[in-house]
Enzyme design. Structure first.
Site, PDB file in Angstrom:
ATOM      1  N   HIS A  54       0.838  -1.197   0.000  1.00 42.59           N
ATOM      2  CA  HIS A  54       0.000   0.000   0.000  1.00 42.59           C
ATOM      3  C   HIS A  54       0.876   1.251   0.000  1.00 42.59           C
ATOM      4  CE1 HIS A  54      -3.272   2.752   0.913  1.00 42.59           C
ATOM      5  NE2 HIS A  54      -4.110   1.756   0.730  1.00 42.59           N
ATOM      6  N   HIS A  55       0.428   2.254  -0.750  1.00 46.58           N
ATOM      7  CA  HIS A  55       1.191   3.498  -0.859  1.00 46.58           C
ATOM      8  C   HIS A  55       1.309   4.201   0.496  1.00 46.58           C
ATOM      9  CE1 HIS A  55       3.114   6.820  -2.790  1.00 46.58           C
ATOM     10  NE2 HIS A  55       2.645   6.560  -3.985  1.00 46.58           N
ATOM     11  N   ALA A  56       0.437   3.883   1.429  1.00 46.88           N
ATOM     12  CA  ALA A  56       0.553   4.450   2.775  1.00 46.88           C
ATOM     13  C   ALA A  56       1.794   3.933   3.495  1.00 46.88           C
ATOM     14  CB  ALA A  56      -0.697   4.116   3.592  1.00 46.88           C
TER      15      ALA A  56
END
Length: 465
Positions: free
Chosen positions: A139-141
């Site tokens: 996830h880009h988070a």
């Protein structure tokens, strides 16, 4: 122990929906080491799924409740299940690259569940030439594409005989008091940079001086670090959750020769390849606009020294809006136009401090973010048509426990209003292209690979190499 999730990561988490999964991915191809037996892939999978310890970054998951006041926190997964995250897959016959890319397309279409740490890895066998593949998504988070590339490089070795390397999600020994860039929590880095940037109000106050010239060019639809207008294309509409992924590589030396003969950069040649491919692709669909397409291109700049200069060397990252000259039929003229556009955009950013670059980049991104958020597609013209990025990778051959990595191909994030993303990674003399698009909005995506190849040949012919 729970820790608050920083605003940037929170935005990636909250922006996500079924049609817009917010994870980045990567596909690596490996050659089996000499003497590998029939059970090698099973042994590889077992080694990757049983590290001595999991790195903390890969143990945390997002969480919020009434007790957190609705704020998102990271907290360790108390029921972490490595078998959920590391999986073993096999391709159907005939085991071509086509089947591999189709599998990666489907894997990249599904969201990562919040009740578990936000990553997956798939060890894939069944390629008829004997190669082994690994597809990962994060996830880009947790990680952006550049950080993911650095993390991968940190667990590879230039020594084919080394056999003690953990998988990317395995914990590595601390290197004294100073952590390597790959070991840092990306969220912590973002928070630190944000706090420092917010504190530099005096420096940021100089932005209007640099902004006037840039905005003037943007309003005139000229090359700039900022774009307010791009023609509507099939890429700039709502997307579905299904993805299609296409990948191929070309020798960097071919691009370098074109750049040397024309006085341009390798990145300019990459952009020109994409420009020509977009022009041909849209012409085939009778969907090429009269005005040139605009691409958002992340660039690394040696900006002026300031308090937020990176400890790794003072580099600042900005975004240049590049006119792709898709209205020009001649490949040489397209390359020259793109070179001027890139040069002009970089010069605009290089006149700014790092704080101003951050502010300018945020300003340039605002229309692309707010338009889908406010459901204004079709009402507001897009500021750019697609994203094209070029991430530098290792220049020499690398190995994971004796298996040579033959290529690495990035998968990225299409969003509503931006249905196509092209990301390139250089590795061991190759420029590896990864094209990620909405399966329905961007039909016949794989045809772009042939167009890229044709355009590279056309550029060589025009440059006389």
């Amino acid at each position: 122990m729970a820790t608050p999730i920083d605003p940037t990561a929170t935005a990636f988490l909250l922006a996500e929906n079924r049609n817009m999964p917010m994870h980045v991915g990567g596909l690596q191809l490996f050659k089996k080491p000499e003497g590998a037996g029939r059970g090698y892939v099973r042994e590889l999978f077992e080694a990757m799924s049983s590290p001595e310890e999991i790195a903390p970054l890969f143990l945390k998951r997002p969480y919020r409740s009434l007790r957190t006041g609705g704020q998102l926190f990271w907290r360790p997964d108390e029921q972490f299940d490595i078998e959920h995250h590391v999986r073993h897959s096999a391709l159907p016959k005939p085991g071509r690259v086509r089947e591999l890319l189709e599998l990666c397309s489907r894997l990249h279409s599904t969201r990562l569940a919040w009740e578990r740490p936000l990553w997956e890895a798939h060890v894939i066998e069944g390629l008829r030439d004997g190669r082994v593949a690994m597809y990962t998504k994060t996830h880009h988070a947790l990680l952006d594409g550049v950080s993911a590339m650095r993390l991968l490089a940190s667990v590879l070795s230039t020594d084919p005989d080394q056999r003690d390397m953990p998988p990317p999600w395995g914990a590595r020994p601390r290197r004294g008091r100073a952590e390597s860039a790959a070991d840092k929590d990306a969220a912590e880095v973002s928070v630190s940079a944000l706090r420092t940037a917010l504190g530099l109000t005096v420096e940021a106050a100089g932005l209007p001086t640099a902004l006037v010239k840039t905005i003037t060019k943007g309003l005139r639809n000229q090359t700039s670090a900022l774009s307010f207008y791009a023609p509507r294309t099939i890429f700039n509409q709502d997307i579905t959750g299904s993805r299609r992924f296409a990948a191929q590589d070309w020798p960097v030396e071919r691009l370098r020769a074109i750049g040397k003969a024309t006085g341009t950069t390798i990145n300019d040649v990459v952009m020109a390849m994409c420009s020509g491919a977009m022009r041909t692709y849209l012409q085939e669909l009778d969907a090429l606009p009269d005005a040139p397409l605009v691409a958002m291109v992340p660039v690394g700049l040696n900006a002026k020294q300031s308090q937020i200069a990176s400890a790794e060397g003072g580099n600042a990252v900005g975004a240049v809006m590049v006119q792709l000259a898709t209205d020009l039929a001649d490949p040489a003229r397209r390359l020259a136009s793109i070179h001027r556009s890139m040069k002009d955009g970089k010069e605009a950013l290089s006149s700014m401090t790092p704080v101003q670059i951050l502010a300018m980049s945020a300003l340039g991104q605002a229309p692309a973010i707010l338009t889908p958020l406010l459901r204004m597609q079709g009402i507001v013209r897009p500021p750019y048509n697609l994203i094209i990025s070029n991430v530098p990778g290792p220049r020499t051959a690398h190995y994971w426990n004796g298996a040579e990595m033959l290529g690495t191909y990035p998968l990225s994030i299409p969003i509503n209003g931006m249905a196509l993303n092209i990301t390139c990674t250089s590795y061991n003399g190759l420029m590896c292209f990864g094209l990620t698009g909405c399966r329905r909005t961007v039909p016949r995506l794989q045809r772009m690979l042939a167009h890229l190849d044709d355009e590279l040949t056309a550029l060589e012919r025009a440059a006389g190499v």
